[in-house]
Design an enzyme around this catalytic site. Sequence first.
Site, PDB file in Angstrom:
ATOM      1  CD  GLU A  60       3.001  15.979 -21.418  1.00 16.49           C
ATOM      2  OE1 GLU A  60       3.861  16.842 -21.668  1.00 16.49           O
ATOM      3  OE2 GLU A  60       2.331  15.957 -20.370  1.00 16.49           O
ATOM      4  CG  ASP A  84       4.289  15.196 -17.856  1.00 14.77           C
ATOM      5  OD1 ASP A  84       4.370  13.988 -17.583  1.00 14.77           O
ATOM      6  OD2 ASP A  84       5.100  15.778 -18.607  1.00 14.77           O
ATOM      7  CE1 TYR A  99       6.364  16.611 -15.606  1.00 13.07           C
ATOM      8  CE2 TYR A  99       5.724  18.392 -14.124  1.00 13.07           C
ATOM      9  CZ  TYR A  99       5.786  17.847 -15.394  1.00 13.07           C
ATOM     10  OH  TYR A  99       5.286  18.546 -16.460  1.00 13.07           O
TER      11      TYR A  99
END
Length: 672
Positions: free
Chosen positions: A13, A107, A316
């Site tokens: 990403e 992600d 995350y």
Amino acid sequence: MPSNALYTLVVCEKPDAARRIAQALGDAKETRAAGVSVFDVSRSGTQYKVCSASGHLYGIVDTTKNRSVYPVLDLEWAPVENGRAGRIIGVIAKLSQGAGRFIHACDYDQEGEVIGHSILQYACGGKYAGALRAKFSTLTDDEITESFDNLLKTSAGLAEAGRSRHLLDFLYGVNLSRALAQSFKAGNKGYRNLSIGRVQGPTLAFAADRESEIRLHVPDPYWLITADFEKSGQVIHASYEKGKVGTLAGAQAIIAACTGRDGRVSRAETRKVMLRPPAPFNIGDLQREAYRLFKIAPGYTLTIAEKLYLRALISYPRTSSQKLPASINYRKILSGLASSYNHASILLSRDCLVPNEGAMTDPAHPAIYPTGVAARLSGLEFKVYDLVAKRFLATFGDAAVTERTEVAIDVDGHAFLAEGRRTTYDGWMAFYRPYVDLHQAELPALAQGDTLANRQVAMEEKFTQPPWRYSQASLLAKMEHEQIGTKATRADIIATLIKREYISSEKSGIKATDLGFAVVESMRERVPAIVSTELTRSMEEQLEKVEQGGDSVAVIEYAVDRLVESLAAFRGSQAEIGKQIGAVTQAAASIGQCPVCKTGRLRMIRSKKTKKRFVGCSNYASGCRASAPLPQKGIIKGYGKVCKCGWPIVWVGFGRGKKWNMCVNMQCPYKK
């Protein structure tokens, strides 16, 4: 660029994520094509080429290309219109020609799935369905290699839910904003950048409704009665048991009855209270706590957290979970933290580690936790990291124990209460300091029947207060409670409302502006669904079903039907809506009387040519040339005051806490 041998193309990403993934897989070699980094790395006989997007490379576009047209229902996915996105797409498309296998390593959430889907489907020529999925919650070497050893299938439901959300946001945001802007144009001369959407509308209504409660509040008087007693030289502060006294006569009667009369302890109770450790952070919890402690705006907290994630320092951050599964390896993380946090060593000495968890879950990621990787940080990045690390440690702590004492004191038939609190065992609080601190108030040893000397009885007049304004953190919590927006978009929605000047962020909290009120009132009168939570919440529920494999077409059709109804209401009341909002914007633009012609009003104007803002007189057409420059950044408001030189004073707000008043006259002799 492609070689004869087939390789595996890994799509990430962000560039920082691509670099970390490549380094985790082996001895990576970086090359650049058209300014885009590509990493070559070999692992276990497999040759990888690791590349990355830079956020969204594809977005939804209006096929009419005409910003004044609505409704717009014919939409398509197309490359983002900027040079860098085009270069990245070109590099990835060329790389895909020599690839024999594809790995989606963006992600693992809706946004990440959509980004990877768009690249694999459009740039790589329909490779999404056959691609494999790398799922990880941290960018540590161990977790990356483990994810590549246990690749999954791509999640078509997650991608479709994310794509449907983008489509709904575009349909509502673009069409309603164009309708609002066209309404303004129909009712006024000129253009104003106005916007409204399916999440913006209800969120603005929350702030406007709270502001209405504050403005409509009528303060009622009441009286509080307190007494000071003494035993063995120690003063005991007590409050009247019934709390507020509604009349002055009633308060005076209590004072007269109690003054000069000693008190007798009618009840003395002490109990122990266990305070459980806090749950680990999800992104909403972290944003609220960072705002409470450091006054960091929720959107900026997320930005900092993402930076820490990309440096492999925390997991995350875009997660709803309050769970810490054992699979993250508690002891390994604590061992990494031990060099910086002494309490980590205390926890490592225990035989069993069980975190206190909250109720909220997330199918994609656990709660936010530190990875244990050594960190050198400063400023706000250190504060947010330290908060995450200490919260993680605190979840493993013992329950804290406090001793709470309540003493009832009788004075001539009137009861007063004295309360004491002391911490007898710190437990988890020792791990979480300085972010937790309980108020301590100890009382002397008292028993039923004890006589206490009455030193004074006093009353204080108070007035009922309106509800508190939302802070950015509490407004975000309200959105979360009402199930509108997502964990990734809520902070951005608040930022957009501030940018549009629908709300302002002040010391007292979020304040709906007159423009914000005008938008909400005009929508409630004519298009009420746009500022209600029901429509948005129902769409969110349907999108969750799409993620589980539900029919996305039915969701879009339902949304379009509701949208068309709303747009019809707009068209029928364009001029009225425009005039209602225009009346507010014209008043807001005025900052005071013109000191030159004496009859005109000085207004804030933005040049059509240079786009810069300045002050000009409303009598310009009649010959008045009074003007003055203004700061080009920040929020400017009329202050309602006039400088000694005769020109108005304005209020300027910029950045974190940077606010001041200034005279707009550049030649003002009274400026310091």
